[in-house]
Write a protein that holds these residues in place. Structure first.
Motif, PDB file in Angstrom:
ATOM      1  N   LEU A  15       0.841  -1.200   0.000  1.00  0.00           N
ATOM      2  CA  LEU A  15       0.000   0.000   0.000  1.00  0.00           C
ATOM      3  C   LEU A  15       0.868   1.238   0.000  1.00  0.00           C
ATOM      4  N   THR A  16       1.891   1.243   0.834  1.00  0.00           N
ATOM      5  CA  THR A  16       2.784   2.392   0.902  1.00  0.00           C
ATOM      6  C   THR A  16       3.443   2.630  -0.445  1.00  0.00           C
ATOM      7  N   LEU A  17       3.922   1.552  -1.087  1.00  0.00           N
ATOM      8  CA  LEU A  17       4.584   1.688  -2.370  1.00  0.00           C
ATOM      9  C   LEU A  17       3.619   2.194  -3.426  1.00  0.00           C
ATOM     10  N   THR A  18       2.370   1.756  -3.380  1.00  0.00           N
ATOM     11  CA  THR A  18       1.401   2.178  -4.371  1.00  0.00           C
ATOM     12  C   THR A  18       1.075   3.645  -4.231  1.00  0.00           C
ATOM     13  N   LEU A  19       0.921   4.104  -3.001  1.00  0.00           N
ATOM     14  CA  LEU A  19       0.641   5.524  -2.787  1.00  0.00           C
ATOM     15  C   LEU A  19       1.778   6.358  -3.342  1.00  0.00           C
ATOM     16  N   ALA A  20       3.013   5.911  -3.108  1.00  0.00           N
ATOM     17  CA  ALA A  20       4.157   6.650  -3.603  1.00  0.00           C
ATOM     18  C   ALA A  20       4.195   6.598  -5.124  1.00  0.00           C
ATOM     19  N   ALA A  21       3.850   5.445  -5.697  1.00  0.00           N
ATOM     20  CA  ALA A  21       3.862   5.297  -7.149  1.00  0.00           C
ATOM     21  C   ALA A  21       2.815   6.193  -7.788  1.00  0.00           C
ATOM     22  N   THR A  22       1.673   6.351  -7.126  1.00  0.00           N
ATOM     23  CA  THR A  22       0.624   7.214  -7.652  1.00  0.00           C
ATOM     24  C   THR A  22       1.129   8.640  -7.746  1.00  0.00           C
ATOM     25  N   LEU A  23       1.876   9.077  -6.737  1.00  0.00           N
ATOM     26  CA  LEU A  23       2.419  10.430  -6.753  1.00  0.00           C
ATOM     27  C   LEU A  23       3.386  10.573  -7.911  1.00  0.00           C
ATOM     28  N   ALA A  24       4.202   9.557  -8.126  1.00  0.00           N
ATOM     29  CA  ALA A  24       5.186   9.640  -9.189  1.00  0.00           C
ATOM     30  C   ALA A  24       4.501   9.723 -10.535  1.00  0.00           C
ATOM     31  N   GLY A  25       3.379   9.069 -10.682  1.00  0.00           N
ATOM     32  CA  GLY A  25       2.652   9.095 -11.932  1.00  0.00           C
ATOM     33  C   GLY A  25       1.758  10.290 -12.022  1.00  0.00           C
ATOM     34  N   CYS A  26       1.578  11.196 -11.490  1.00  0.00           N
ATOM     35  CA  CYS A  26       0.812  12.453 -11.610  1.00  0.00           C
ATOM     36  C   CYS A  26       1.621  13.548 -11.451  1.00  0.00           C
ATOM     37  N   ASP A 147       3.712  -0.920  11.384  1.00  0.00           N
ATOM     38  CA  ASP A 147       4.937  -1.710  11.391  1.00  0.00           C
ATOM     39  C   ASP A 147       5.803  -1.452  10.163  1.00  0.00           C
ATOM     40  N   HIS A 148       5.274  -0.684   9.206  1.00  0.00           N
ATOM     41  CA  HIS A 148       6.021  -0.416   7.973  1.00  0.00           C
ATOM     42  C   HIS A 148       6.258   1.075   7.801  1.00  0.00           C
ATOM     43  N   ARG A 149       6.602   1.728   8.880  1.00  0.00           N
ATOM     44  CA  ARG A 149       6.809   3.180   8.860  1.00  0.00           C
ATOM     45  C   ARG A 149       7.922   3.606   7.920  1.00  0.00           C
ATOM     46  N   GLY A 150       8.911   2.768   7.722  1.00  0.00           N
ATOM     47  CA  GLY A 150      10.064   3.190   6.925  1.00  0.00           C
ATOM     48  C   GLY A 150       9.823   3.279   5.437  1.00  0.00           C
ATOM     49  N   GLY A 151       8.687   2.825   4.928  1.00  0.00           N
ATOM     50  CA  GLY A 151       8.498   2.764   3.484  1.00  0.00           C
ATOM     51  C   GLY A 151       7.994   4.012   2.821  1.00  0.00           C
ATOM     52  N   SER A 152       7.702   5.088   3.576  1.00  0.00           N
ATOM     53  CA  SER A 152       7.083   6.247   2.958  1.00  0.00           C
ATOM     54  C   SER A 152       7.992   7.469   2.883  1.00  0.00           C
ATOM     55  N   ALA A 153       9.322   7.243   2.810  1.00  0.00           N
ATOM     56  CA  ALA A 153      10.243   8.373   2.738  1.00  0.00           C
ATOM     57  C   ALA A 153       9.978   9.182   1.469  1.00  0.00           C
ATOM     58  N   PRO A 154       9.989  10.507   1.568  1.00  0.00           N
ATOM     59  CA  PRO A 154       9.745  11.361   0.405  1.00  0.00           C
ATOM     60  C   PRO A 154      10.783  11.094  -0.690  1.00  0.00           C
ATOM     61  N   ASP A 155      10.353  11.078  -1.958  1.00  0.00           N
ATOM     62  CA  ASP A 155      11.273  10.878  -3.058  1.00  0.00           C
ATOM     63  C   ASP A 155      11.409  12.179  -3.848  1.00  0.00           C
ATOM     64  N   ALA A 156      12.097  12.098  -4.978  1.00  0.00           N
ATOM     65  CA  ALA A 156      12.327  13.295  -5.786  1.00  0.00           C
ATOM     66  C   ALA A 156      11.017  13.914  -6.256  1.00  0.00           C
ATOM     67  N   GLN A 157      10.056  13.048  -6.583  1.00  0.00           N
ATOM     68  CA  GLN A 157       8.770  13.569  -7.055  1.00  0.00           C
ATOM     69  C   GLN A 157       8.084  14.389  -5.953  1.00  0.00           C
ATOM     70  N   TRP A 158       8.093  13.826  -4.744  1.00  0.00           N
ATOM     71  CA  TRP A 158       7.466  14.539  -3.624  1.00  0.00           C
ATOM     72  C   TRP A 158       8.177  15.863  -3.358  1.00  0.00           C
ATOM     73  N   ARG A 159       9.495  15.841  -3.438  1.00  0.00           N
ATOM     74  CA  ARG A 159      10.245  17.074  -3.207  1.00  0.00           C
ATOM     75  C   ARG A 159       9.912  18.126  -4.264  1.00  0.00           C
TER      76      ARG A 159
END
Length: 234
Positions: A15-26, A147-159
């Protein structure tokens, strides 16, 4: 649709990866028989996209006050201040919808999950945390996501979004599959297409990005409110 019954840990990470992927794709202790039944009543072909970029999330049961969401960001002072903010336009809360209507609960949950605002969020995982805290999800999934807090670090897209002080608007549309199992008193499945559009406060914008979300809802009895026990995205 493939089976939506995923192992909790994998679902949270995806789920965390998908949310991040959605951001990258928009299921929780109080789910009882409902959760058990949900594990055996799953959509048919095409339902769960675990092989492709997918996301799974769980939600709180009707009587669970607590909700669960994707990993929270770091605990810096600035982060803590941001967590107390509300995204532009606000986000729906369980009390804003008819909790006994599975359609409304599914749509409200997905809207909350995909509503981001870089002026109050530290990364894409914050929307999931906010959704969990609001009470849309089951307690058990809330714990699993924590338990998966580490997976949502901001990436270049978020920045990049943050450079424009961007926020998102969310639109959802029911796109049911013919193979969807019929609802029971305590288990329901919904399929929606979620479209997210980023908007910079400086006028910047990007094209909308869409994902298909499969929502598993549970409740303790026919007169209880629904809570989301799982979300699988492709």
């Amino acid at each position: 649709m493939t089976a939506l019954g995923r192992r909790a840990g994998t679902a949270a990470a995806v789920l965390t990866l998908t949310l991040a992927a959605t951001l990258a794709g928009c299921g929780s202790d109080d789910e009882g028989a409902a959760a058990s039944e949900g594990a055996t009543r799953q959509p048919g072909a095409g339902a769960s996209p675990s092989a492709s970029p997918s996301t799974s999330s769980s939600a709180t049961s009707a009587t669970d006050g607590g909700a669960s969401h994707p990993p929270s960001p770091g605990s810096s002072t600035e982060a803590e201040k941001k967590k107390r903010g509300t995204p532009k336009g606000g986000v729906p809360k369980p009390g804003d919808v008819d909790g006994r209507d599975a359609d409304e609960v599914a749509e409200g949950t997905l809207t909350a999950m995909w509503t981001h605002d870089t002026t109050v969020d530290d990364g894409p995982g914050d929307a999931a945390r906010r959704t969990a805290d609001a009470g849309w999800l089951t307690r058990s999934y809330a714990r699993q996501l924590a338990d998966h807090r580490g997976g949502s670090a901001p990436d270049a897209q978020w920045r990049r979004w943050a450079d424009h002080r961007a926020y998102t608007t969310v639109a959802s549309e029911r796109t049911e599959d013919a193979a969807k199992p019929p609802d029971t008193d305590t288990v329901a499945w919904r399929q929606l297409t979620v479209t997210t559009t980023p908007h910079g406060r400086d006028g910047w914008t990007r094209k909308p990005a869409s994902v298909v979300a499969y929502v598993h809802l549970v409740r303790k009895s026919a007169d209880a409110v629904w809570r989301v026990a799982d979300v699988t995205v492709r």
